[in-house]
Design a protein around this motif. Structure first.
Motif, PDB file in Angstrom:
ATOM      1  N   ALA A  70       0.867  -1.194   0.000  1.00 11.32           N
ATOM      2  CA  ALA A  70       0.000   0.000   0.000  1.00 11.32           C
ATOM      3  C   ALA A  70       0.893   1.230   0.000  1.00 11.32           C
ATOM      4  O   ALA A  70       1.952   1.234   0.622  1.00 11.32           O
ATOM      5  CB  ALA A  70      -0.873  -0.012   1.249  1.00 11.32           C
ATOM      6  N   ARG A  71       0.434   2.256  -0.703  1.00 20.10           N
ATOM      7  CA  ARG A  71       1.271   3.452  -0.793  1.00 20.10           C
ATOM      8  C   ARG A  71       0.422   4.712  -0.698  1.00 20.10           C
ATOM      9  O   ARG A  71      -0.589   4.867  -1.380  1.00 20.10           O
ATOM     10  CB  ARG A  71       2.025   3.416  -2.123  1.00 20.10           C
ATOM     11  CG  ARG A  71       2.712   4.712  -2.473  1.00 20.10           C
ATOM     12  CD  ARG A  71       4.112   4.480  -2.899  1.00 20.10           C
ATOM     13  NE  ARG A  71       4.695   5.685  -3.459  1.00 20.10           N
ATOM     14  CZ  ARG A  71       5.983   5.856  -3.605  1.00 20.10           C
ATOM     15  NH1 ARG A  71       6.829   4.918  -3.255  1.00 20.10           N
ATOM     16  NH2 ARG A  71       6.460   6.967  -4.128  1.00 20.10           N
ATOM     17  N   GLY A  74       4.275   8.270  -0.197  1.00 17.29           N
ATOM     18  CA  GLY A  74       5.637   7.768  -0.433  1.00 17.29           C
ATOM     19  C   GLY A  74       6.695   8.560   0.318  1.00 17.29           C
ATOM     20  O   GLY A  74       7.857   8.590  -0.076  1.00 17.29           O
ATOM     21  N   THR A  77      10.494   7.214   5.428  1.00 20.73           N
ATOM     22  CA  THR A  77      11.952   7.197   5.320  1.00 20.73           C
ATOM     23  C   THR A  77      12.564   5.834   5.676  1.00 20.73           C
ATOM     24  O   THR A  77      13.780   5.703   5.696  1.00 20.73           O
ATOM     25  CB  THR A  77      12.543   8.251   6.276  1.00 20.73           C
ATOM     26  OG1 THR A  77      11.888   8.115   7.538  1.00 20.73           O
ATOM     27  CG2 THR A  77      12.356   9.659   5.743  1.00 20.73           C
ATOM     28  N   PRO A 133       2.307  15.468  10.642  1.00 23.30           N
ATOM     29  CA  PRO A 133       3.772  15.428  10.553  1.00 23.30           C
ATOM     30  C   PRO A 133       4.306  16.612   9.746  1.00 23.30           C
ATOM     31  O   PRO A 133       3.527  17.312   9.083  1.00 23.30           O
ATOM     32  CB  PRO A 133       4.027  14.118   9.801  1.00 23.30           C
ATOM     33  CG  PRO A 133       2.787  13.883   9.007  1.00 23.30           C
ATOM     34  CD  PRO A 133       1.641  14.537   9.726  1.00 23.30           C
ATOM     35  N   GLY A 144      -0.035   7.771   7.509  1.00 21.19           N
ATOM     36  CA  GLY A 144       0.159   8.279   8.879  1.00 21.19           C
ATOM     37  C   GLY A 144      -0.293   7.271   9.926  1.00 21.19           C
ATOM     38  O   GLY A 144       0.360   7.102  10.959  1.00 21.19           O
ATOM     39  N   ALA A 149       2.190   8.333  12.711  1.00 20.05           N
ATOM     40  CA  ALA A 149       2.927   9.594  12.545  1.00 20.05           C
ATOM     41  C   ALA A 149       2.704  10.556  13.719  1.00 20.05           C
ATOM     42  O   ALA A 149       1.651  10.573  14.351  1.00 20.05           O
ATOM     43  CB  ALA A 149       2.488  10.261  11.243  1.00 20.05           C
ATOM     44  N   LEU A 385      17.952  19.663   5.027  1.00 23.17           N
ATOM     45  CA  LEU A 385      17.342  18.510   4.363  1.00 23.17           C
ATOM     46  C   LEU A 385      17.326  18.644   2.847  1.00 23.17           C
ATOM     47  O   LEU A 385      17.349  17.643   2.126  1.00 23.17           O
ATOM     48  CB  LEU A 385      15.904  18.318   4.867  1.00 23.17           C
ATOM     49  CG  LEU A 385      15.755  18.000   6.350  1.00 23.17           C
ATOM     50  CD1 LEU A 385      14.294  17.875   6.733  1.00 23.17           C
ATOM     51  CD2 LEU A 385      16.482  16.700   6.689  1.00 23.17           C
TER      52      LEU A 385
HETATM   53  C1  LIG Z   1      10.728  15.922   4.859  1.00 23.35           C
HETATM   54  C2  LIG Z   1      10.043  14.876   5.670  1.00 23.35           C
HETATM   55  C3  LIG Z   1       9.517  15.205   6.897  1.00 23.35           C
HETATM   56  C4  LIG Z   1       8.892  14.229   7.685  1.00 23.35           C
HETATM   57  N1  LIG Z   1       8.376  14.590   8.887  1.00 23.35           N
HETATM   58  C5  LIG Z   1       7.754  13.661   9.646  1.00 23.35           C
HETATM   59  C6  LIG Z   1       7.196  14.015  10.905  1.00 23.35           C
HETATM   60  O1  LIG Z   1       7.231  15.173  11.323  1.00 23.35           O
HETATM   61  N2  LIG Z   1       6.598  13.032  11.629  1.00 23.35           N
HETATM   62  C7  LIG Z   1       6.484  11.757  11.172  1.00 23.35           C
HETATM   63  O2  LIG Z   1       5.895  10.916  11.860  1.00 23.35           O
HETATM   64  N3  LIG Z   1       7.005  11.395   9.980  1.00 23.35           N
HETATM   65  C8  LIG Z   1       7.623  12.311   9.211  1.00 23.35           C
HETATM   66  N4  LIG Z   1       8.136  11.954   7.990  1.00 23.35           N
HETATM   67  C9  LIG Z   1       7.965  10.573   7.507  1.00 23.35           C
HETATM   68  C10 LIG Z   1       6.682  10.343   6.668  1.00 23.35           C
HETATM   69  O3  LIG Z   1       6.204  11.547   6.135  1.00 23.35           O
HETATM   70  C11 LIG Z   1       5.618   9.656   7.521  1.00 23.35           C
HETATM   71  O4  LIG Z   1       6.039   8.336   7.797  1.00 23.35           O
HETATM   72  C12 LIG Z   1       4.218   9.626   6.872  1.00 23.35           C
HETATM   73  O5  LIG Z   1       3.292   9.203   7.816  1.00 23.35           O
HETATM   74  C13 LIG Z   1       4.139   8.726   5.678  1.00 23.35           C
HETATM   75  O6  LIG Z   1       2.921   9.002   5.009  1.00 23.35           O
HETATM   76  P1  LIG Z   1       2.759   8.673   3.462  1.00 23.35           P
HETATM   77  O7  LIG Z   1       1.373   8.956   3.041  1.00 23.35           O
HETATM   78  O8  LIG Z   1       3.827   9.333   2.676  1.00 23.35           O
HETATM   79  O9  LIG Z   1       2.968   7.099   3.510  1.00 23.35           O
HETATM   80  P2  LIG Z   1       3.874   6.190   2.597  1.00 23.35           P
HETATM   81  O10 LIG Z   1       5.285   6.632   2.691  1.00 23.35           O
HETATM   82  O11 LIG Z   1       3.306   6.055   1.250  1.00 23.35           O
HETATM   83  O12 LIG Z   1       3.707   4.794   3.349  1.00 23.35           O
HETATM   84  C14 LIG Z   1       4.192   4.625   4.655  1.00 23.35           C
HETATM   85  C15 LIG Z   1       3.820   3.234   5.144  1.00 23.35           C
HETATM   86  O13 LIG Z   1       2.414   3.154   5.289  1.00 23.35           O
HETATM   87  C16 LIG Z   1       1.902   2.073   4.535  1.00 23.35           C
HETATM   88  N5  LIG Z   1       0.589   2.476   4.043  1.00 23.35           N
HETATM   89  C17 LIG Z   1       0.273   3.553   3.293  1.00 23.35           C
HETATM   90  N6  LIG Z   1      -1.047   3.570   3.051  1.00 23.35           N
HETATM   91  C18 LIG Z   1      -1.573   2.479   3.651  1.00 23.35           C
HETATM   92  C19 LIG Z   1      -2.868   1.920   3.736  1.00 23.35           C
HETATM   93  N7  LIG Z   1      -3.919   2.487   3.152  1.00 23.35           N
HETATM   94  N8  LIG Z   1      -3.028   0.763   4.431  1.00 23.35           N
HETATM   95  C20 LIG Z   1      -1.976   0.157   5.038  1.00 23.35           C
HETATM   96  N9  LIG Z   1      -0.729   0.629   4.970  1.00 23.35           N
HETATM   97  C21 LIG Z   1      -0.531   1.778   4.290  1.00 23.35           C
HETATM   98  C22 LIG Z   1       2.905   1.833   3.438  1.00 23.35           C
HETATM   99  O14 LIG Z   1       2.848   0.511   2.954  1.00 23.35           O
HETATM  100  C23 LIG Z   1       4.188   2.126   4.170  1.00 23.35           C
HETATM  101  O15 LIG Z   1       4.578   1.004   4.884  1.00 23.35           O
HETATM  102  C24 LIG Z   1       8.786  12.899   7.198  1.00 23.35           C
HETATM  103  C25 LIG Z   1       9.286  12.589   5.941  1.00 23.35           C
HETATM  104  C26 LIG Z   1       9.920  13.546   5.174  1.00 23.35           C
HETATM  105  C27 LIG Z   1      10.447  13.165   3.837  1.00 23.35           C
END
Ligand SMILES: Cc1cc2nc3c(=O)[nH]c(=O)nc-3n(C[C@H](O)[C@H](O)[C@H](O)COP(=O)(O)OP(=O)(O)OC[C@H]3O[C@@H](n4cnc5c(N)ncnc54)[C@H](O)[C@@H]3O)c2cc1C
Length: 543
Positions: A70-71, A74, A77, A133, A144, A149, A385
């Motif tokens: 699932a994505r 993206g 990290t 986040p 999240g 998150a 960053l």
């Molecule tokens: C510049 C930067 C700043 C950041 N700041 C923070 C911060 O302040 N706090 C924080 O916690 N994180 C932070 N992060 C990390 C990231 O943003 C978080 O982990 C965020 O929650 C990921 O969300 P996403 O939608 O991008 O998920 P993705 O990266 O697409 O996926 C994350 C995980 O969730 C799973 N997933 C996604 N959707 C589903 C679904 N529908 N069902 C089941 N599983 C699913 C995916 O398989 C994957 O394992 C940061 C990253 C960056 C690059």
């Protein structure tokens, strides 16, 4: 298009593609790893997710594993939003807000909605979802929840997971379940089901029963306030209820696929006050931390001197109009959002008194323009960053640490030693009030020496974290990159229990395999030779 992609396209409402360009795009997340998917699916609805899972399950029963990842945005990290099989991209269509009850303060959303989208709607009702986040612009609610998150407001309002009331989840075989607290009677009904859902409930119930002592021991092992390692086996069972929701929170798509979430939201007060407190001696942070926490700040963040030095090296003028104490060991950013003006005033007064006890400079304000200037210092770490230094970039490894707040200063001292002894700037920032520390070493992944340093530094950092009863991941999750170290912090017995949980939910290993279980060699094999965040440019179907 492959045969499988054709088959899926015929059966799904959403688009299916095996285009090399799109697959290349989705081979990156925000980690230093890369893995090319064989098919990308943009599901239109839960039915598409169910059919995809069912298809993958049936293939697996015939001996062919075509995994599903699932994505969301993206932006994770830890290398968990990439996979070699089918990538289910939720941001294209399943991004809607299905219901908002402003009176009862809850919202029902599809997983692909971003935190930003929620915020825009909630603000107009005087509400918000506090644990947004830093990546809220592109991070989704599904991602999240799947990582639990956190954000700047977590110090007062907790994690994303703490705001989840219930979830709809597609299981590995395509069945849909709805989670939420079950009474004893309701649990018994689930335990009697002849379906895969029944198997899952029976498996988890027995596992909790047989390992209650081990689970309790591990609960006490990690004393960090934020902990996204492994699976949350601690909060499923309470005296009165049984709830699988905590297990899916932070499970990174390895136990099921979230298709809908009901979240508690809270009243938002946009009128805040803040203070910047700059300490000359880092050790003073340890003395004042508990006192500041007693004031119940809505933000309690930090940026250290090495980070400010690095920002000024990258852009000497960036902070010229705001930074009056560049020699301070650490700058603290403290916000109060109490609804009553008098309470905020009192808190700032008490904070000033605390500041007077140590060698520091103190500025406080309730004027939005002035606040914006001060926040500029906190947000300046964005330059670290995004701006390369020669061929080196700030890479996300060991960047998501949480230690008990009582050990925060000790951690910062020991992490600084590790960084400096490896010739790296020990720039650190994060959520002081939660004990969450972010550090990203400047490295050139094209250089063998730097790649080796990356593992050397992160392993040394994890040793310190373990020593201080912390967590190697506050919220980004162990994913692939930290998976080899989860068993180092938790006991091997508890790690083995986690593998059993995985087996109960995912007997054929079709749900995001490798995530939370990858070995060091598997991680090394997936490493990128160059790091950037270019994938954050949208790549969605035009419809
Ligand atoms: C510049 C930067 C700043 C950041 N700041 C923070 C911060 O302040 N706090 C924080 O916690 N994180 C932070 N992060 C990390 C990231 O943003 C978080 O982990 C965020 O929650 C990921 O969300 P996403 O939608 O991008 O998920 P993705 O990266 O697409 O996926 C994350 C995980 O969730 C799973 N997933 C996604 N959707 C589903 C679904 N529908 N069902 C089941 N599983 C699913 C995916 O398989 C994957 O394992 C940061 C990253 C960056 C690059």
């Amino acid at each position: 298009m492959s045969k499988v992609a054709h088959y899926l396209q015929e059966h799904l409402l959403g688009e299916v593609t095996a285009s090399p360009e799109i697959r290349r795009h989705f081979s990156y997340d925000a980690s230093i790893l890369r893995l090319v998917p064989s098919i990308v699916v943009y599901p239109r609805n839960e039915g598409d997710v169910r059919k995809t899972a069912r298809f993958s399950w049936q293939l697996a029963r015939r001996g062919r594993i075509l995994p599903i990842t699932a994505r969301g945005g993206g932006s994770n990290t830890s290398g968990s939003a990439i996979g070699s099989g089918i990538l289910l991209v939720f941001t294209a269509h399943m991004n809607k807000i299905l219901m908002l009850d402003a009176k009862k303060e809850f919202i029902v959303v599809e997983p692909g909605a971003t935190y930003d989208k929620l915020e825009q709607i909630l603000y107009t009702h005087g509400l918000f979802l506090p644990p947004y986040p830093g990546s809220q612009h592109y991070a989704t609610i599904g991602g999240g929840i799947a990582t639990n998150a956190i954000g700047e407001k977590s110090v007062k309002y907790g994690t994303t997971g703490q705001h989840v009331e219930k979830l709809r989840v597609v299981l590995a075989n395509g069945e849909v379940i709805e989670t939420g607290p079950l009474s004893k009677r309701e649990l018994n009904r689930k335990l009697g089901l002849a379906t895969f859902e029944g198997e899952v409930y029976r498996g988890i119930d027995a596992l909790l029963e047989e390992n209650s002592e081990l689970i309790e021991r591990e609960r006490q092992r990690v004393k960090a306030l934020r902990n996204a390692m492994g699976y949350n086996l601690f909060d499923i069972k309470s005296k009165k209820t049984f709830d699988l929701t905590p297990l899916f929170i932070g499970s990174q798509g390895t136990l099921g696929i979230i298709t809908e979430a009901t979240l508690e939201v809270v009243v938002h007060n946009p009128i805040t006050s803040m203070a910047v407190l700059s300490l000359i001696d880092l050790n003073d942070l340890q003395h004042i931390l508990p006192e500041v926490l007693k004031l119940k700040p809505s933000i309690f963040d930090m940026v250290n001197k090495a980070a400010i030095d690095l920002v000024l090296e990258i852009n000497p003028n960036q902070l010229s109009d705001v930074l009056d104490n560049p020699k301070a060991a650490i700058h603290l950013f403290i916000e109060f959002d109490d609804p009553k003006e008098g309470d905020k005033k009192k808190a700032l007064k008490k904070l000033q008194k605390i500041a007077r006890k140590v060698d520091s400079t103190f500025h406080s304000t309730k004027h939005p323009e002035e606040m914006e200037r001060y926040w500029k210092i906190r947000h300046s770490v964005g330059s670290i960053l995004t701006q390369p230094q020669g061929q080196s970039k700030a890479v996300p490894v060991a960047e998501d640490i949480c230690v008990p707040v009582s050990s925060l200063v000790e951690f910062l001292h020991r992490a600084t030693e590790i960084y400096e002894s490896n010739g790296l700037a020990a720039a650190a920032w994060g959520h002081a009030g939660d004990g969450v520390v972010r550090m990203q070493p400047m490295l050139d992944l094209g250089q063998v020496g730097d790649r080796q340093k990356l593992f050397k530094v992160s392993e040394a950092i994890y040793e310190v974290v373990k020593d201080l009863d912390g967590s190697i991941t506050a919220a980004a999750g162990d994913g692939r990159i930290r998976a080899p170290y989860t068993a180092m912090v938790y006991s091997p017995e508890f790690y083995a229990l986690m593998l059993k949980v995985k087996k109960i939910f995912d007997p054929y290993g079709t749900l995001n395999p490798g995530v939370k279980t990858a070995s060091a060699d598997e991680v090394k094999a997936l490493m990128r030779g160059e790091y950037n965040l270019a994938h954050h440019h949208e790549h969605l179907p035009r419809s």
